[in-house]
Design a protein around this motif. Structure first.
Motif, PDB file in Angstrom:
ATOM      1  N   SER A 137       0.810  -1.226   0.000  1.00 13.40           N
ATOM      2  CA  SER A 137       0.000   0.000   0.000  1.00 13.40           C
ATOM      3  C   SER A 137       0.836   1.266   0.000  1.00 13.40           C
ATOM      4  N   LEU A 193      -2.778  -1.370  -6.393  1.00 12.60           N
ATOM      5  CA  LEU A 193      -3.338  -2.166  -5.301  1.00 12.60           C
ATOM      6  C   LEU A 193      -2.876  -1.615  -3.952  1.00 12.60           C
ATOM      7  N   SER A 223      -3.938  -2.873  -0.195  1.00 18.49           N
ATOM      8  CA  SER A 223      -4.755  -3.794   0.584  1.00 18.49           C
ATOM      9  C   SER A 223      -4.107  -4.051   1.936  1.00 18.49           C
ATOM     10  N   GLU A 250      -8.223 -10.251  -4.479  1.00 20.45           N
ATOM     11  CA  GLU A 250      -8.299  -8.801  -4.700  1.00 20.45           C
ATOM     12  C   GLU A 250      -8.690  -8.467  -6.136  1.00 20.45           C
TER      13      GLU A 250
END
Length: 646
Positions: free
Chosen positions: A544, A557, A559, A592
């Motif tokens: 992240s 992404l 997460s 995801e």
């Protein structure tokens, strides 16, 4: 600089037979790490001195190794190999984040722990690195720091010595002027480098973090000439054509970014007799020929403008190699085994795009990619569908989690969605191979879009929840092969058939590179890096912290679940723990849903003029045609006598 890792020493022992759950394993791992930090201060005699480095287990090659097992130590030196590049180039600095540079631009540079630009070195083992610019390294068992002892004979191509000052300068240069995602990740973990003398330097590592990807990180930084940067005033974050001298076996001999780049083997290369290099770097020259598109590139190969082609286009592989030079035996076609996990390529969703914030929209778009029809109709049925980020390896998640993986995921508590634990891992659905537009999949996709608020108006066009036309921009490189273009154009047609307006932006490589870096797209054909072990590079790719700007994370992404899994993998104290956690990472990445998986080929497809030879057994982690293949002068003479090559 994304690193692989294993180990040369055994970590502080933990009695895992007494640990009943993976939650306990992680607590024991954290306790072991704390114990290791404490013991380092109490037991400074627990030192490791070695000729190489890995994180788990012993090194395959002993200190007195004479060459890597897979090379031909008697391979002759000479000749030229030439390969193509499709697209446009405007820089010889791949480290700036600006412009477009080719891999050839990094060939002159070496690191403390050696590797190769196009393949691993050695290519027959995973996660092991051996001294190149260094002759040894030493560190305490718990790795709070590492000292490298450099080879006094190492020289840059201009004859000046390679010193510890150059290594420290290069490390700091990447932190001060390199890619932000890299610099941010490394600076937190490696707070200091100290030059002890001209041939000795010490890297210090931050307290309270995993020891993984630290020694191999600093050991893998390309080493530049500090003198050159001081004299020229050049910045790493600027574009350049003429770069600093390197210490490697090849120097850049010719640069014409519209036509070709030529590398020449340095006859005065300081390291040519090292065991690390025996049987390698066999060509006198390596030439890159530049083409505007793949059609021109293939015609150039048939005409003999270059001599080696790694083929990725299945249609060409199946049908286009029936030309006279192949039929007469002058050009060889080979499928050679590939032991590396396939690259996780796919149609990537920009998760910052409003529609893709709803996973149902992403799932709907994935249903409209008909791999089965594509494979049969466009790819000559030569590929398999990729499912996993660790495809065909022991780290590939299967069905629902069980055993150690399940216990680890349960130990993460509410971070893990219940459905991820209770249901089978995501696998792309099978479509009807008989027709491109699978009506059953279209109905399922339409239902998902309706549920997400993307309904259909009276004209059959999809609207956003705000009532605006549902429009997507699909960024694509015009330099791609005609086959890949056809695949994506057919996919776009399927999306349009269910009412989505898609702009298929096929742009030149310069525009493509800029827009990709700026994340100026909704959809793009791109890839992530596969992984076989834990390393801080996983944070650059999937974490992240750098999600908004990392060039290695095209979906953006971010997460918390993925972050926690990566952190846990970095804290693993045994390979068994690491494997279970990385299997969970594969499962989480598939959950995801950041891309639509494409296909993979279990082999290397190569075609080349019959003047080259290679080892009978190709090592699992590298094809090595620019590394350990060699030139046969007699075969080359036969080709030239026949008028096949000039």
């Amino acid at each position: 600089m994304l690193q692989r890792s294993k180990s040369v020493t055994k970590a502080v022992a933990v009695d895992h037979k007494r640990v009943k759950t993976w939650g306990g394993v992680m607590m024991a791992g954290a306790a072991a790490l704390a114990l290791m930090v404490g013991q380092a201060r109490a037991d400074t005699d627990a030192m490791v001195t070695s000729h190489g480095y890995s994180f788990y287990g012993d090194l395959k090659y002993p200190a007195d190794y004479t060459h890597f097992d897979y090379v031909n130590p008697d391979a002759p030196k000479g000749g030229e190999i030439s390969i193509p590049f499709v697209g446009s180039l405007d820089s010889m600095n791949p480290y700036s984040g600006k412009g477009r540079a080719h891999l050839f631009s990094i060939y002159p540079y070496e690191s403390l722990l050696g590797d190769a630009p196009t393949t691993s070195a050695p290519a027959d083992v995973y996660g092991e690195q051996y001294c190149l610019l260094c002759e040894s390294l030493e560190y305490p068992a718990d790795k709070p720091w590492v000292i490298f002892h450099m080879r006094p004979e190492a020289r840059f191509s201009d004859g000046t010595p390679v010193t510890a000052h150059d290594v420290a300068f290069s490390h700091n240069l990447f932190l001060d002027q390199g890619l932000k995602s890299y610099a941010d990740a490394v600076r937190k973990r490696i707070p200091k480098v100290e030059v002890l003398d001209d041939l000795t330097l010490k890297f210090y590592f931050a307290d309270g973090i995993s020891r993984r990807s630290l020694i191999d990180q600093v050991g893998g930084v390309p080493t530049f000439s500090k003198k050159w940067f001081d004299e020229t005033g050049q910045k790493l974050n600027e574009t350049w054509i003429e770069g600093p001298p390197g210490s490697g076996p090849y120097v850049i001999d010719e640069i014409d970014l519209s036509r070709r780049i030529v590398l020449k083997r340095d006859p005065d290369y300081w390291g040519k007799d090292l065991a690390f290099n025996v049987g390698r770097n066999n060509f006198d020259s390596i030439r890159l020929e530049i083409f505007a598109d793949d059609t021109a590139s293939f015609e150039g190969f048939k005409a003999g403008e270059y001599t080696f082609r790694a083929e990725s286009d299945s249609r060409k592989w199946a049908t286009a190699y029936d030309f006279p030079k192949v039929r007469d035996g002058f050009v060889k076609q080979e499928a050679l085994p590939n032991g590396s996990p396939p690259t996780p390529s796919g149609i990537v969703f920009n998760l910052a795009s409003e529609p893709f914030k709803d996973v149902r929209v992403r799932q709907a778009l994935a249903l409209m990619f008909n791999f089965e029809w594509t494979n049969e109709s466009l790819l000559n049925s030569l590929f398999a569908r990729r499912e996993s980020f660790t495809q065909s390896t022991p780290l590939m998640a299967m069905e629902a989690p069980t055993g150690a993986e399940l216990e680890f995921l349960q130990g993460l508590g509410d971070l893990v969605p219940t459905e991820m634990i209770e249901t089978a891992v995501y696998v792309p659905e099978t479509s009807n191979a008989a027709r491109l537009f699978d009506r059953r999949k279209a109905r399922a996709a339409a239902k998902l879009l309706d549920e997400a608020g993307y309904g259909v108006n009276g004209e059959g066009k999809r609207l956003t929840p705000d009532g605006e036309p549902f429009k997507l921009e699909f960024l694509f490189s015009s330099a791609s092969s005609p086959t890949t273009s056809a695949v994506m154009e057919n996919y776009v047609a399927n999306l349009q058939a269910i009412g989505i307006e898609v702009v298929f932006d096929a742009v030149d490589t310069a525009q493509y590179t800029k827009r990709e870096r700026d994340r100026d797209y909704d959809l793009v054909v791109d890839s992530y890096a596969s992984f076989l072990g834990a390393g801080t590079g996983l944070m650059q790719r999937f974490g992240s912290e750098a999600a908004e700007f990392s060039l290695f994370n095209p979906a953006g992404l971010a997460s918390p679940l993925v972050d926690k899994i990566i952190e846990s993998a970095l804290a693993a104290t045994t390979r068994e723990e690491e494997e279970a956690i990385l299997t969970a990472l594969d499962r989480a990445l598939r959950y995801e849903f950041i891309l639509i998986p494409l296909w993979y080929n279990p082999d290397h497809w190569v075609a080349y003029y019959d003047e080259y030879e290679h080892p009978a057994e190709i090592p699992p982690y590298g094809l090595g045609y620019l590394d350990f293949w060699w030139w046969n002068a007699d075969k080359a003479a036969t080709l030239r006598d026949a008028g096949v090559l000039r």
